[in-house]
Write an enzyme that holds these catalytic residues in place. Structure first.
Site, PDB file in Angstrom:
ATOM      1  N   LYS A  68      48.458  42.745  41.801  1.00  0.00           N
ATOM      2  CA  LYS A  68      48.797  44.147  42.063  1.00  0.00           C
ATOM      3  C   LYS A  68      48.619  44.513  43.531  1.00  0.00           C
ATOM      4  O   LYS A  68      49.403  45.286  44.080  1.00  0.00           O
ATOM      5  CB  LYS A  68      47.996  45.081  41.177  1.00  0.00           C
ATOM      6  CG  LYS A  68      46.504  45.124  41.432  1.00  0.00           C
ATOM      7  CD  LYS A  68      45.814  46.087  40.481  1.00  0.00           C
ATOM      8  CE  LYS A  68      44.317  46.077  40.674  1.00  0.00           C
ATOM      9  NZ  LYS A  68      43.889  46.578  41.974  1.00  0.00           N
ATOM     10  N   THR A  69      47.576  43.954  44.190  1.00  0.00           N
ATOM     11  CA  THR A  69      47.381  44.272  45.610  1.00  0.00           C
ATOM     12  C   THR A  69      48.542  43.743  46.436  1.00  0.00           C
ATOM     13  O   THR A  69      49.011  44.391  47.379  1.00  0.00           O
ATOM     14  CB  THR A  69      46.054  43.674  46.113  1.00  0.00           C
ATOM     15  OG1 THR A  69      44.978  44.160  45.306  1.00  0.00           O
ATOM     16  CG2 THR A  69      45.803  44.059  47.564  1.00  0.00           C
ATOM     17  N   ASP A 256      46.294  53.010  43.423  1.00  0.00           N
ATOM     18  CA  ASP A 256      45.780  51.814  42.765  1.00  0.00           C
ATOM     19  C   ASP A 256      44.769  52.222  41.695  1.00  0.00           C
ATOM     20  O   ASP A 256      44.131  53.273  41.803  1.00  0.00           O
ATOM     21  CB  ASP A 256      45.113  50.925  43.826  1.00  0.00           C
ATOM     22  CG  ASP A 256      44.719  49.572  43.286  1.00  0.00           C
ATOM     23  OD1 ASP A 256      45.245  49.172  42.229  1.00  0.00           O
ATOM     24  OD2 ASP A 256      43.883  48.903  43.925  1.00  0.00           O
ATOM     25  N   GLU A 257      44.606  51.395  40.659  1.00  0.00           N
ATOM     26  CA  GLU A 257      43.631  51.631  39.578  1.00  0.00           C
ATOM     27  C   GLU A 257      43.813  53.037  38.981  1.00  0.00           C
ATOM     28  O   GLU A 257      42.852  53.773  38.756  1.00  0.00           O
ATOM     29  CB  GLU A 257      42.193  51.471  40.102  1.00  0.00           C
ATOM     30  CG  GLU A 257      41.904  50.126  40.756  1.00  0.00           C
ATOM     31  CD  GLU A 257      41.752  48.990  39.751  1.00  0.00           C
ATOM     32  OE1 GLU A 257      42.015  49.217  38.561  1.00  0.00           O
ATOM     33  OE2 GLU A 257      41.389  47.885  40.160  1.00  0.00           O
ATOM     34  N   GLN A 287      42.023  47.987  31.233  1.00  0.00           N
ATOM     35  CA  GLN A 287      40.851  47.888  32.101  1.00  0.00           C
ATOM     36  C   GLN A 287      40.273  49.264  32.447  1.00  0.00           C
ATOM     37  O   GLN A 287      39.582  49.414  33.456  1.00  0.00           O
ATOM     38  CB  GLN A 287      41.213  47.140  33.387  1.00  0.00           C
ATOM     39  CG  GLN A 287      41.643  45.703  33.159  1.00  0.00           C
ATOM     40  CD  GLN A 287      41.865  44.947  34.454  1.00  0.00           C
ATOM     41  OE1 GLN A 287      40.931  44.554  35.150  1.00  0.00           O
ATOM     42  NE2 GLN A 287      43.124  44.731  34.798  1.00  0.00           N
ATOM     43  N   ARG A 638      37.563  37.984  34.545  1.00  0.00           N
ATOM     44  CA  ARG A 638      37.060  37.670  35.892  1.00  0.00           C
ATOM     45  C   ARG A 638      36.963  36.166  36.096  1.00  0.00           C
ATOM     46  O   ARG A 638      36.867  35.688  37.220  1.00  0.00           O
ATOM     47  CB  ARG A 638      35.661  38.259  36.123  1.00  0.00           C
ATOM     48  CG  ARG A 638      35.476  39.762  36.011  1.00  0.00           C
ATOM     49  CD  ARG A 638      36.465  40.550  36.795  1.00  0.00           C
ATOM     50  NE  ARG A 638      37.574  40.947  35.960  1.00  0.00           N
ATOM     51  CZ  ARG A 638      38.721  41.429  36.411  1.00  0.00           C
ATOM     52  NH1 ARG A 638      38.918  41.560  37.698  1.00  0.00           N
ATOM     53  NH2 ARG A 638      39.689  41.785  35.584  1.00  0.00           N
TER      54      ARG A 638
END
Length: 759
Positions: A68-69, A256-257, A287, A638
């Protein structure tokens, strides 16, 4: 990662000296366009589609590890290639670390332009907005930002002033209530109206505390984190000129997020993007794990309702984890009903199977984790920083720390006492804050007697009485001390303190932050006092103080705003993750809530027991249970190469021993072919050692544990009659259940002896 390398173009040297700003901008656009094909080659099909959708609202569901980044940064580069000015782009995220990573990547992609894009956290954006527009919003631009510790001190003073019992009105709980109110756009007046109409005594007292708390913040020239958002949104909503100014400025917005946004953050983006509607939100409903601090999952789930003409793209190709890890994580998260359907996949191999470890108790669990870390390091040549251990509550870290110390394993705890929370650091920062704003009561109280000046409790009570009577800050009360019943020695000390702060304030506009900080250390003799103590603790504090000076130097080397105001703002907005870097070769210990955005070769998720994870009574509430499951999903995703899931049959927490059954999340992974049982054995020398033994048939074992006297089952007891199982703990012969009988009684029973019949 490819970038636009201006040095490839000889003409740039001459252009940069003689061309107009517009010519230079056009030339940079030409360079970006030339390299755009190379940019797009780095993206998969869905990523490329997200990058190339320039106008209109866009919702990107970006699963864990799907890049995503990269999508956000490449999208910014694409916008720049299309002639969008960097000044018209806003990118917002949740941590300074994430914002800095975006900024770094854009600098690589488009050198010379990336730094002009406004990339920041929500709170940093609001702090800059309020300082810039201070005269329009009725604020002093030199306002301070109070962190949670500062808030607690103010709340305690409110409780004391209102003669309330701190045990009934706990400061931490009050801070949480006030913060959530601000997230929901309720200022003190609005909250008070709601409280009065509710008829709830507790809420009415909280409303009184809230009002007094805000008065004290105003008196000190300070805002808290909630104020930053609340005041920004209120002024955008009510000041048409301001709203239009920022709508015109930011034509393209990226968030973002987005699943972690609260109501105030939702409104902030809505107001700024209302004109252009070029709003791109990136997030993953799977998430969303921060409802306890105000995050509202509806913001992402209902984005398409807010913007009916939006485009939606799902990023599902994972670049982080092995196939086995992703499959197990999906089998867990698919049990949530309130989610958008998606499934991560990868081109990577299956990888190591998930390992399940059952332990007799928490000590054996920690020893097993330590032993496995040592084994993997020796086998795979891993570094310590390749490992992370996650747990649900901070209390679980103690036994892990004990085992790591015994094994000589270096570790770092994320979320423990952070650098900027250490007493000596806060003392130096308090002086810097007083130099910046002498009306800061929290900082005044903190350092009035550091180093020791002989100013005691009686003197401070007299000074606070004057301040309350005159309606001024403690600093503002100093001119009136001549009329107070204060000992002459104390009066002289207060006068000297006032002169000290005035001396430190001289030339502050012409001095660097480092120069001001060194002057503080020199004029206060704080380091000299620590040196005189001549203890190991004092030496460590001195080292920390000079590490602070190094941190200030680093700030001045990389920040565009090198003022004291800029530095104090940056420090106030530091969070737990910002303190950690991968250069520290230590095993990372942290709660699962802090794990988002990170990745490790090997992950251990410990404490997977019903009642601990999912925690408490969350299993009785569908929304709470689904958030706990999302937290499990975050932890599992993770892991890059290896994932260990661990639990203990019994665990002592806060002095009470609990018998446990494995968490339902273990059962839901659907990938269990074997279990590793930890047991104590005798070595040749007679000393006890921890051994791990493989046990087959784990799925059947776990199923049996969960199905036997399942929650909600109807049972019959010869003495108490019929009832329903509402809780259970332990396993095998230690299985215990709590039964709510039809008579209204409830009993905790050991199944082995209770002779319960399932009906």
């Amino acid at each position: 990662m490819p970038g636009v390398h201006i040095g490839e173009y000889p003409a740039f040297f001459f252009l940069s000296r003689s061309c107009t700003r517009e010519m230079l901008f056009r030339f940079l656009i030409f360079c970006i366009i030339k390299h755009m094909d190379n940019f797009l080659d780095q993206l998969n099909e869905k990523q490329r589609e997200a990058v190339l959708l320039k106008d209109g609202p866009l919702l990107i569901f970006a699963g864990a590890g799907t890049g995503k980044t990269r999508v956000i940064t490449y999208r910014i580069a694409y916008l720049l290639s299309q002639g969008v000015s960097p000044l018209n782009i806003l990118a917002v995220t949740f941590t300074n670390k994430a914002a800095e990573e975006m900024r770094r990547r854009i600098d690589v992609l488009v050198p010379g332009m990336g730094r002009s894009v406004w990339i920041s956290t929500f709170h940093s954006f609001c702090a800059k907005f309020l300082r810039t527009e201070a005269r329009h919003v009725g604020l002093d631009p030199n306002f301070l930002i109070y962190d949670e510790n500062d808030q607690k001190q103010v709340i305690k003073s409110c409780i004391k002033e209102l003669n309330l019992d701190e045990k009934k009105f706990k400061p931490a709980r009050l801070i949480e209530i006030i913060s959530r109110a601000k997230d929901d756009m309720l200022d003190a007046d609005s909250y008070s109206i709601h409280a009065l109409t509710s008829g709830d005594y507790f809420r009415q007292v909280v409303a009184t505390i809230y009002g007094l708390y805000q008065s004290k913040l105003k008196q000190s020239g300070a805002l808290d984190f909630g104020d930053l958002l609340l005041l920004t949104v209120i002024n955008l909503r009510e000041n048409k000129a301001l709203k239009e100014k920022y709508q015109y400025r930011f034509r393209y917005i990226m968030v973002d997020e987005y699943q972690d946004t609260n109501h105030a953050q939702y409104l902030l983006i809505k107001y700024i993007g209302a004109e252009s509607k070029n709003i791109c939100v990136v997030g993953d409903d799977d998430q969303s794990i921060y409802s306890w601090r105000g995050a509202d999952i509806r913001n992402i789930l209902e984005f398409e309702k807010d913007y009916p003409d939006c485009r939606t793209i799902k990023l599902e190709q994972n670049y982080r984890s092995t196939s086995n890890i992703l499959s197990s994580a999906w089998h867990v998260i698919k049990n949530n009903e309130r989610r958008v359907e998606k499934k991560l996949w990868t081109n990577k191999e299956e990888g190591n199977p998930i390992k399940f470890i059952e332990n007799r108790n928490a000590i054996e669990e920690s020893e097993a984790v330590a032993g496995e870390i040592e084994r993997l390091r020796n086998k795979n040549k891993y570094n310590f920083c390749d490992f992370s251990v996650f747990y649900r509550t901070n209390a679980q870290s103690r036994v892990l720390e004990d085992s790591f110390r015994r094994s000589g394993i270096p570790y770092i705890i994320i979320g423990s006492v952070r650098f900027y929370e250490r007493a000596e650091i806060k003392n130096v920062l308090a002086y810097l804050r007083l130099i910046h704003n002498p009306h800061d009561n929290v900082s005044f109280r903190r350092v009035i007697n550091i180093p020791k000046r002989g100013i005691g409790k009686t003197t401070m009570q007299a000074l606070e009485s004057i301040a309350s009577e005159k309606g001024v800050s403690l600093w503002g009360a100093l001119p009136y001390i001549g009329f107070a019943e204060i000992a002459s020695s104390a009066r002289k000390s207060l006068f000297n303190f006032k002169e000290l702060i005035k001396e430190l304030q001289k030339n502050k506009e012409n001095e660097s932050v480092k120069e001001i900080a060194l002057k503080v250390l020199d004029k206060t003799n704080y380091v000299a006092e620590l040196e005189a103590e001549d203890t190991l603790e004092a030496k460590n504090r001195i080292e920390n103080i000079f590490e602070l000076i190094s941190a200030i130097e680093e700030f001045e080397s990389r920040s565009s705003d090198r003022t004291l105001t800029g530095y104090l703002t940056q420090v106030a907005l530091v969070n737990e993750i910002d303190d950690w870097t991968e250069s520290n070769d230590k095993v990372v210990l942290m709660t699962l809530h802090l794990a988002k955005g990170l990745e490790f070769k090997t992950v251990f998720i410990t404490g997977l027991e019903e009642g601990l994870f999912p925690i408490g009574e969350s299993s009785y509430d569908i929304d709470d249970l689904e958030e706990e499951r999302r937290l499990m999903y975050v932890g599992m995703t993770r892991a890059k190469e290896s994932l260990y899931l661990s639990w203990a049959q019994e665990r002592t927490v806060f002095g009470k021993t609990h018998w446990n059954i494995p968490s339902r999340f273990v059962q839901e992974t659907q990938s269990m072919d074997s279990i590793f049982e930890v047991r104590t054995a005798k070595a040749d020398a007679g000393e006890e050692v921890i051994e791990i033994e493989r046990k087959e048939g784990v799925k059947e074992y776990i199923d049996e544990q969960h199905q036997m006297f399942a929650l909600g089952s109807r049972v019959f007891h010869q003495k108490f009659g019929k009832g329903k199982i509402i809780d259970k703990s332990g396993s095998g012969e230690n299985l215990k259940v709590i039964v709510l009988f039809d008579t209204g009684q409830w009993k905790k029973l050991v199944v082995k002896y209770a002779n319960l019949d399932i009906i």
